[in-house]
Motif scaffolding. Structure first.
Motif, PDB file in Angstrom:
ATOM      1  N   THR A 132      53.836  18.267  81.785  1.00  0.00           N
ATOM      2  CA  THR A 132      54.267  19.639  81.533  1.00  0.00           C
ATOM      3  C   THR A 132      55.785  19.640  81.447  1.00  0.00           C
ATOM      4  N   ARG A 134      59.343  22.445  80.097  1.00  0.00           N
ATOM      5  CA  ARG A 134      59.850  23.603  79.368  1.00  0.00           C
ATOM      6  C   ARG A 134      60.646  23.100  78.175  1.00  0.00           C
ATOM      7  N   ILE A 148      56.799  26.953  78.136  1.00  0.00           N
ATOM      8  CA  ILE A 148      56.342  25.854  78.973  1.00  0.00           C
ATOM      9  C   ILE A 148      55.115  25.266  78.293  1.00  0.00           C
ATOM     10  N   ASN A 173      60.751  29.433  84.485  1.00  0.00           N
ATOM     11  CA  ASN A 173      60.870  27.994  84.717  1.00  0.00           C
ATOM     12  C   ASN A 173      60.354  27.692  86.115  1.00  0.00           C
ATOM     13  N   HIS A 175      58.247  25.648  87.025  1.00  0.00           N
ATOM     14  CA  HIS A 175      56.802  25.450  87.049  1.00  0.00           C
ATOM     15  C   HIS A 175      56.522  24.162  87.809  1.00  0.00           C
ATOM     16  N   VAL A 185      49.931  25.652  91.618  1.00  0.00           N
ATOM     17  CA  VAL A 185      51.128  25.670  90.787  1.00  0.00           C
ATOM     18  C   VAL A 185      51.902  26.949  91.079  1.00  0.00           C
ATOM     19  N   LEU A 187      55.388  29.343  89.631  1.00  0.00           N
ATOM     20  CA  LEU A 187      56.263  29.585  88.481  1.00  0.00           C
ATOM     21  C   LEU A 187      57.070  30.842  88.760  1.00  0.00           C
TER      22      LEU A 187
END
Length: 486
Positions: A132, A134, A148, A173, A175, A185, A187
């Motif tokens: 993953t 951005r 993202i 951002n 993340h 997760v 974020l």
């Protein structure tokens, strides 16, 4: 008769325009290719190492790849474009061995055969689904449809997790999955409609992490391995742009503390050692969750005194059973004494290594040209620069694969402006392989047409699933779960 002449003419034309090497000139040099995959080490099953010739006047290539333990494949075209399934089969067959690349290139109608080169297939697997990251223009402005994304590293498939088109005018951002597990997760959305998303075991919840006892909402997050806690830096980010040629951007913070969120009770855990006049930033829990690593710098009059920002690398104990910190701070590397800045500590998940960034100043290494990656042996505390991967430009934003034998990092080595993603391996003795650029189907076309920088990459074991419609609904709503102080 006329038809026969036409057929003969076509055959002669085809022979004259043959796409296969004929009587090539032999070169004693390895081919100059883009990306530079010569001598790299890869995991079996990675996306094919397609490449272009560095010399754009070479209009056709012919490549044969042979495995040291068996197998062979071939590519012929305007660039080396390997079949996905054949590539996977060949790399799997040659785990612990190597692949030999035989390359011929055609320029001005003449073929040249180059010296063979090798690519090594590691015995260490990379079974994680992908990465993953951005993608954002390097000016870091909102309005360019920042997003993202996630990328299947075993193919060329890239899909958005969330883009600015779904959340217009918002910046997002930080993340962060829990040790590559995207069921946990977090974020952060900044600006209007801002808030902190915390997804626990796949359930999305939105919090206001700013309280009367904290100066800002949480950012720069890192999960506790239990999944019960998530550490955040509490700060605001500022930017100054320069007009000189040596530097174009400085990122700084006027304050920064660290708080830990208990996701079970929505309570923040504060510690006097992490809420000082100094700037505490970039928290990271150890593999066993008993230690929190972070960086700390003395307050400066920024941006005027930006050259004086020197971060120390620190550690403090954490008791997950009681949700409390120890009283003593262990300074692993003293920034002022060593006249350096040590930030972005990332411990390997097997507990053996601590990777971090070193630069001459700043707590934001991606903006520092001299930022390099270093690694500490956590058993002996011996440190060394990772000369195998460092370049003359910024290296930063590094993270570990789930088995701790691979890491991803961003680097500006190509042009000094755009960060791109590189992968490298670490063996049991801490030896690091030559890094390789994240493969793309047609590398030159992809990277030359991409005007985004890669930002905050991380591995994920499985594909990330985030309900974007629910995210839109929550962001456009003013309802947030208000966290409390524990």
């Amino acid at each position: 008769m006329r038809q026969i002449h036409i057929i003969i003419g076509c055959l002669l034309l085809m022979a004259a325009c043959s796409q296969s090497p004929e009587h090539p000139r032999m070169s004693g040099e390895e081919p100059a290719i883009y990306p530079d995959y010569v001598g790299v080490t890869i995991p079996a099953g990675i996306a094919p190492l397609n490449f272009n010739m560095a010399d754009k006047e070479i209009d056709h290539v012919d490549v044969t790849v042979k495995g040291s333990r068996g197998g062979e494949m071939h590519a012929n075209g305007s660039w080396a474009d390997f079949d996905l399934e054949e590539w996977h089969d060949l790399t799997q067959e040659n785990i612990g061995g190597y692949l030999t690349f035989s390359v011929c290139g055609r320029k001005d109608g003449e073929w040249t055969q180059y010296k063979d080169f090798k690519v090594y297939v590691s015995s260490f697997a990379l079974d994680d689904y992908g990465l993953t990251y951005r993608r954002i223009p390097p000016g870091y402005e909102v309005g360019g449809n920042i997003g993202i994304f996630q990328r299947d590293i075993h193919s060329f498939d890239e899909t958005p997790i969330v883009q600015e088109s779904a959340l217009p005018g918002r910046c997002f951002n930080c993340h962060t999955p829990n040790r590559t597990d995207p069921k946990w997760v977090t974020l952060q959305i900044r600006g209007e409609g801002g808030g902190t998303m915390v997804q626990v075991d796949g359930e999305q919840r939105w919090l206001n992490t700013k309280t009367d006892s904290t100066k800002a909402a949480g950012s720069y997050a890192y999960w506790h391995p239990s999944g019960n806690y998530c550490a955040y830096a509490v700060n605001t980010v500022h930017q100054s742009f320069f007009t000189g040629a040596k530097s174009n951007l400085e990122v700084y913070h006027r304050f920064s503390d660290i708080a830990v969120l208990d996701v079970r009770s929505d309570e923040l855990i504060l510690s006097p050692q992490l809420q000082t006049e100094d700037l505490e930033i970039f928290p990271a829990f150890s593999h066993d969750g008993r230690t929190l690593y972070y960086s700390s710098s003395k307050p400066c009059d920024v941006p005027a005194d930006y050259l004086k920002v020197k971060c120390s690398l620190c550690a403090i104990s954490f008791d997950a059973a009681t949700g409390s910190f120890g009283q003593e701070v262990d300074t692993l590397l003293n920034g002022r004494d060593l006249d350096r800045s040590f930030v972005l500590a990332r411990p390997s998940y097997d507990g053996r290594w601590l990777m971090y960034c070193v630069s001459s100043r700043s707590n934001f290494p991606v903006a520092q040209k001299d930022a390099d990656l270093w690694m500490m042996n956590l058993e002996t505390r011996e440190t060394r620069p990772l000369t195998e991967v460092n370049s003359g430009f910024s290296e930063s934003y590094h993270n570990w694969s789930s088995n701790s034998h691979w890491f991803v990092f961003s680097s500006k080595r190509e042009d000094g402006t755009y960060t791109k993603l590189y992968l490298a391996s670490v063996d049991d003795q801490g030896r690091v392989s030559k890094p390789f650029l994240l493969p793309q189907r047609n590398p030159r076309k992809y990277y030359e047409s991409l005007f985004d920088a890669y930002n905050v990459p991380d591995f994920t074991k499985t594909k990330v699933h985030v309900d974007v419609r629910e995210m839109q609904r929550q962001v456009n709503s003013d309802k947030r779960i208000q966290v409390k102080i524990k």
